[in-house]
Design a protein around this motif. Structure first.
Motif, short mmCIF file in Angstrom:
data_model
loop_
_atom_site.label_atom_id
_atom_site.label_comp_id
_atom_site.label_asym_id
_atom_site.label_seq_id
_atom_site.Cartn_x
_atom_site.Cartn_y
_atom_site.Cartn_z
N ASN A 1 0.81 -1.22 0.00
CA ASN A 1 0.00 0.00 0.00
C ASN A 1 0.84 1.27 0.00
OD1 ASN A 1 -2.25 -1.63 0.15
ND2 ASN A 1 -2.56 -1.35 2.34
N LYS B 1 -5.64 3.12 4.06
CA LYS B 1 -4.77 2.08 3.50
C LYS B 1 -4.05 2.51 2.23
CE LYS B 1 -7.33 -0.81 0.38
NZ LYS B 1 -7.75 -2.18 0.09
N ASN B 2 -4.20 3.76 1.82
CA ASN B 2 -3.49 4.25 0.64
C ASN B 2 -2.39 5.19 1.13
OD1 ASN B 2 -2.57 5.34 -1.73
ND2 ASN B 2 -4.55 6.03 -2.47
#
Length: 202
Positions: A45, A172-173
């Motif tokens: 990620n 999550k990015n």
């Protein structure tokens, strides 16, 4: 968490791009232990983490992050009193901040199956992801690793029984410069440049 010790040779260090390139991006992780699965997905990620065996290493790596990004004597979003000591040691401003260079917080859980981090109002009060600075430093413990979001939510219910926090969200990015893909699962995801200080407590 012997995996972290073997990966880092028993000494805290940042996961390098070389380390990340050793594993195929198409590899799946369902049978890996939770610590390995989180490491794989978190790196995939775009997250950066530093494994710490003790608080001395936490302080050391926190300062290294400041040096790397030239974040000394800047404004910080931080709502957790137990983290103020680290900020005070580095002369960072966190009271009555309007615009901040980065945020510093704990988290609720580290989610292994997608490499995300679970937060709540305990870390960011009313702030939504788009209101949190693009740069983040998160301090967490290896005991906060959970296989999937459902267990992370169950842990919140168990820990705060009768006084559940609000504003529960996952991030999550962790590659702000990377163009967003068209995957509907990432729709609305706010990219963050995130460093994870992971302290061994198991």
């Amino acid at each position: 968490m012997n995996f972290f010790k073997s990966l880092f040779g028993g000494k805290g260090k940042k996961v390098s791009e070389e380390d990340q390139s050793e594993t195929s991006p198409y590899m799946t992780t369902p049978n890996l232990p939770v610590d390995e699965q989180f490491t794989f997905n978190f790196k995939k990620n775009g997250g950066k983490f530093l494994y710490c065996e003790n608080m001395e290493e936490v302080y050391e790596h926190f300062e290294n992050i400041l040096v790397e990004n030239d974040w000394f004597e800047t404004n910080v979003v931080c709502f957790e009193e137990n983290l103020y000591k680290i900020l005070n040691e580095n002369k960072l401003i966190y009271q009555d901040v309007v615009e901040a260079t980065f945020s510093f917080s704990s988290c609720e859980s580290l989610i292994a199956d997608d490499g995300s981090i679970l937060f709540s109002s305990n870390q960011f009060k009313h702030l939504k992801p788009n209101m949190i600075p693009d740069n983040m430093i998160v301090f967490a413990f290896t005991s906060q690793l959970r296989p999937e979001k459902g267990e992370g939510m169950s842990e919140i219910k168990r820990k705060y029984s009768g006084n559940l926090p609000t504003n529960i969200t996952t991030l999550k990015n962790f590659e702000p410069s990377k163009k967003q893909d068209n995957d509907f699962l990432n729709y609305g995801s706010i990219p963050k440049n995130l460093y994870l200080l992971l302290l061994e407590d198991l």
